[in-house]
Design a protein around this motif. Sequence first.
Motif, PDB file in Angstrom:
ATOM      1  N   LYS A  72       0.855  -1.208   0.000  1.00  0.00           N
ATOM      2  CA  LYS A  72       0.000   0.000   0.000  1.00  0.00           C
ATOM      3  C   LYS A  72       0.883   1.249   0.000  1.00  0.00           C
ATOM      4  O   LYS A  72       0.581   2.247  -0.636  1.00  0.00           O
ATOM      5  CB  LYS A  72      -0.941  -0.002   1.223  1.00  0.00           C
ATOM      6  N   GLY A  73       2.001   1.135   0.745  1.00  0.00           N
ATOM      7  CA  GLY A  73       2.939   2.262   0.794  1.00  0.00           C
ATOM      8  C   GLY A  73       3.434   2.626  -0.600  1.00  0.00           C
ATOM      9  O   GLY A  73       3.555   3.810  -0.941  1.00  0.00           O
ATOM     10  N   SER A  74       3.680   1.605  -1.440  1.00  0.00           N
ATOM     11  CA  SER A  74       4.223   1.927  -2.770  1.00  0.00           C
ATOM     12  C   SER A  74       3.171   2.610  -3.633  1.00  0.00           C
ATOM     13  O   SER A  74       3.517   3.423  -4.492  1.00  0.00           O
ATOM     14  CB  SER A  74       4.794   0.684  -3.450  1.00  0.00           C
ATOM     15  N   PRO A  79      -1.971   7.388  10.830  1.00  0.00           N
ATOM     16  CA  PRO A  79      -2.339   6.993  12.195  1.00  0.00           C
ATOM     17  C   PRO A  79      -1.469   5.889  12.776  1.00  0.00           C
ATOM     18  O   PRO A  79      -1.587   5.568  13.957  1.00  0.00           O
ATOM     19  CB  PRO A  79      -3.796   6.529  12.075  1.00  0.00           C
ATOM     20  N   LYS A  80      -0.565   5.300  11.959  1.00  0.00           N
ATOM     21  CA  LYS A  80       0.317   4.265  12.511  1.00  0.00           C
ATOM     22  C   LYS A  80       1.566   4.908  13.103  1.00  0.00           C
ATOM     23  O   LYS A  80       2.648   4.320  13.080  1.00  0.00           O
ATOM     24  CB  LYS A  80       0.716   3.287  11.413  1.00  0.00           C
ATOM     25  N   GLY A  81       1.446   6.127  13.563  1.00  0.00           N
ATOM     26  CA  GLY A  81       2.566   6.781  14.253  1.00  0.00           C
ATOM     27  C   GLY A  81       3.580   7.406  13.325  1.00  0.00           C
ATOM     28  O   GLY A  81       4.710   7.702  13.740  1.00  0.00           O
ATOM     29  N   MET A 133       5.027   6.089  10.692  1.00  0.00           N
ATOM     30  CA  MET A 133       6.020   5.143  10.168  1.00  0.00           C
ATOM     31  C   MET A 133       6.118   5.172   8.641  1.00  0.00           C
ATOM     32  O   MET A 133       7.183   5.036   8.067  1.00  0.00           O
ATOM     33  CB  MET A 133       5.664   3.713  10.596  1.00  0.00           C
ATOM     34  N   GLU A 134       4.974   5.316   7.985  1.00  0.00           N
ATOM     35  CA  GLU A 134       4.980   5.221   6.524  1.00  0.00           C
ATOM     36  C   GLU A 134       5.266   6.572   5.865  1.00  0.00           C
ATOM     37  O   GLU A 134       6.117   6.686   4.998  1.00  0.00           O
ATOM     38  CB  GLU A 134       3.614   4.685   6.053  1.00  0.00           C
ATOM     39  N   LEU A 135       4.542   7.604   6.315  1.00  0.00           N
ATOM     40  CA  LEU A 135       4.587   8.872   5.594  1.00  0.00           C
ATOM     41  C   LEU A 135       5.596   9.863   6.166  1.00  0.00           C
ATOM     42  O   LEU A 135       5.932  10.849   5.523  1.00  0.00           O
ATOM     43  CB  LEU A 135       3.185   9.502   5.565  1.00  0.00           C
ATOM     44  N   ILE A 157      -4.566   9.013   3.541  1.00  0.00           N
ATOM     45  CA  ILE A 157      -4.795   8.371   4.849  1.00  0.00           C
ATOM     46  C   ILE A 157      -4.201   6.973   4.791  1.00  0.00           C
ATOM     47  O   ILE A 157      -4.661   6.120   4.012  1.00  0.00           O
ATOM     48  CB  ILE A 157      -6.311   8.304   5.164  1.00  0.00           C
ATOM     49  N   ASP A 158      -3.167   6.737   5.582  1.00  0.00           N
ATOM     50  CA  ASP A 158      -2.469   5.448   5.465  1.00  0.00           C
ATOM     51  C   ASP A 158      -3.312   4.291   5.982  1.00  0.00           C
ATOM     52  O   ASP A 158      -3.264   3.207   5.438  1.00  0.00           O
ATOM     53  CB  ASP A 158      -1.111   5.474   6.167  1.00  0.00           C
ATOM     54  N   GLU A 159      -4.082   4.477   7.051  1.00  0.00           N
ATOM     55  CA  GLU A 159      -4.941   3.377   7.499  1.00  0.00           C
ATOM     56  C   GLU A 159      -6.314   3.949   7.850  1.00  0.00           C
ATOM     57  O   GLU A 159      -6.512   4.531   8.913  1.00  0.00           O
ATOM     58  CB  GLU A 159      -4.308   2.640   8.691  1.00  0.00           C
TER      59      GLU A 159
END
Length: 473
Positions: free
Chosen positions: A246-248, A273-275, A277-279, A335-337
């Motif tokens: 999903k990140g890619s 919202p995962k802190g 980590m991704e963005l 929105i990552d999650e």
Amino acid sequence: MPLVNVIRGERIEPAPFNVRTPYLRVPLWLVLAAWTAKWLWRLFVIYLRFWYVTLPLTGLLALYVRFGWWGPGLALGIPACGLTTWALWHWPSFRRWAWWPTLARWRRFRYRRIWQPAMVTAGLSVSFDSHTILPVLKKVRVVGGTDELTVRMVTGQIPDDFARVSERLMHTFAALGCKVTPGNRPDLVRLTMRRTDPLTTPVGPLPVGAPDYMALPVGLREDGGVYELRLHGTQVLVVGATGAGKGSVIWSIVRALAGGVFAGLVQLWAFDPKGGMELGAGERLFARFTCTDFKAMADLLELALSEAQGRAARLRGHARQHTPSVTEPLIVIIIDELAALTAYVTDRQTKDRIKAALGLLLTQGRAVGVHVIGCLQDPRKEVLPFRNLFPTRIGLRMAEEPEVDLVLGDGMRDRGALCDRIPMSLPGVGYVVLDGDPTPVRVRFSYNTDSHIAALADTYAFDSARVLDGELA
Ligand SMILES: Nc1ncnc2c1ncn2[C@@H]1O[C@H](COP(=O)(O)OP(=O)(O)OP(=O)(O)O)[C@@H](O)[C@H]1O
Ligand SMILES: [Mg+2]
């Protein structure tokens, strides 16, 4: 009733029928002549049927008889040299006009050999009035690593009948994938059999340019072309199990928009919202970035909603679609999650605010240049009400078969979106489904490593000085 001899009182048995066949003496020469005629006729039919092999062979034989070995040698050697020169000089045109048509003829022969059992075992043959009627294989076309089969359906069949058994057809014809689409006439259906997979190797970052919101280059299609995602007038939902890539997808879209970020025409609002980590790696690209505080996320969504509603009020009566400008940039909310915002928030009030703002944004935002790209790991029921508000859906690897239709829409798995069959070894591979389009497109999204993201953020960082709109600054 049995017959009885009235004088003797005996029962009369009926005489048995004479069942001896009449004895006919056929001379041996007649039998041999009939057999010879039959076999000659069969050979003649085969000769005509495979004319594309038999006629050249006859020609070569005639040349041999007339000129000896020089005849067929030159007849074969000259075209072979010509074709080799053509292939070396311009491979794309040779492939298009010579190699693919030859391969198509060979493949058509292979498909035809097992066509009848394939149709019968897939349940696509129709028995009517003691006849078995099969769909007709009309044409085979080779394009890249795929075979396109044009099939005329039996009266009463529809493309969905083929879609339902696409996986069976894929295995029967030893293909890597089978996609079913309606043909260009109502009685035709097209089966696209994938023979090779150009998406097995990761796709590197694509070049950054001025963004075309109708066609953002984000990855490669399975025919080898660049896949261009339409953002204009849509909302994008990305669903995939953990590690599906999903990140890619996010970073491919961010990269395609980076030119617009630098020019001040695009603002990216990131919710991680995962802190973070991704963005977090590309924070400097984002006009807004929030990763821990759910209340702040609710505020930001409400701010985006009020901006969308303000734009709608300004545009009403003047234009039906917003055009991004430096004063009124395209706002892309990432929105990552999604489930973290709509399902896992424990504070009831914040959760309700987020849900209300998100629902309204998804419906009202797309015409006024406020877009949402939402990622989802687990297509649970709480998130599902939002599903239909995303006209563009991307399905990456999923854990279970039913999730595919749940997320992408009914019948999408049958039509070829085999998200549950994507192996773990292919992160970033998925199917894009557009609202109203029955054909899922298989894509591998480009992969941006941490250093690519850092370089992107260095070059195209969002500069708040460019934001002229006081409301958003
Ligand atoms: N497009 C891609 N091409 C090649 N490798 C990829 C691609 N996308 C992801 N990967 C690999 O898969 C790993 C997991 O990807 P990613 O973090 O994007 O998954 P995710 O779907 O966001 O998972 P999660 O739900 O756990 O956040 C990456 O670290 C990377 O090694
Ligand atoms: Mg992720």
